[in-house]
Design an enzyme around this catalytic site. Sequence first.
Site, mmCIF file in Angstrom:
data_model
loop_
_atom_site.group_PDB
_atom_site.id
_atom_site.type_symbol
_atom_site.label_atom_id
_atom_site.label_comp_id
_atom_site.label_asym_id
_atom_site.label_seq_id
_atom_site.Cartn_x
_atom_site.Cartn_y
_atom_site.Cartn_z
ATOM 1 N N GLY A 1 27.335 37.519 48.487
ATOM 2 C CA GLY A 1 28.716 37.975 48.521
ATOM 3 C C GLY A 1 29.332 37.913 47.139
ATOM 4 N N CYS A 2 30.650 37.957 47.061
ATOM 5 C CA CYS A 2 31.348 37.850 45.783
ATOM 6 C C CYS A 2 30.848 36.628 45.030
ATOM 7 C CB CYS A 2 32.849 37.743 46.020
ATOM 8 S SG CYS A 2 33.802 37.488 44.509
#
Length: 226
Positions: A29-30
């Site tokens: 993810g981020c």
Amino acid sequence: MDKLEELQSSALTPSFSEGAIRTATLGMGCFWSPEALFGHLPGVIRTRVGYAGGTAKAPVYRQMGDHTETIQIDFDSEKITFEEILDVFWNNHNPFNINDYKGNQYRSLLLYADELQEEAIQRVIRTRKALGKGEPATEIAPYSRFYLAEDKHQKYYLKRFPNAIEKLSILYTTQEELNNSTLTARLNGLAKGYTNMEHIKNEIRQWPTSPSSQKLMIDHISQIRW
């Protein structure tokens, strides 16, 4: 400059055994939060965020092509194992659905550096399946290249505290030194809420560096206004 010299380029970086240093590259993810998550773990030497897993040349944040936001971790394998890093990885994101995002940018991704890492990944997967955790929807591929992300993305949560950066800039004279230090990896974890100051100070006292360097680091981080 080889990896060991690079990691020890500052007198305030703990001195680790070259034979124990390993690198893990992963996406979950981020990349801001995973850098803080792994950065707070004892045994992790350095963290950095960037782009990997694709074929596009010279990716940047706004144009990363088919690459994925990833974190790269240098760690002391005598303090924390690759298998333990994998457990942290899978226990802290949902490979099937990362913020409802479809595409390469936020893939669940593991890039193994060698055959030993590939075997360890499969071994951990088998263990997790035996525990009823299922087959993770994580893409697993050989590592090829990691492109360092822009400076503003490195130690993102720590850099939201200007006073912390001001104090740390006295210890680390360049952005590269600051971004690469073990201390800032821990403080980035603190800024995100994964650890606390007393834990960091206690760990510093155990680091393989001089007592004067330990005292200097502790004195400076004690003055930070969060």
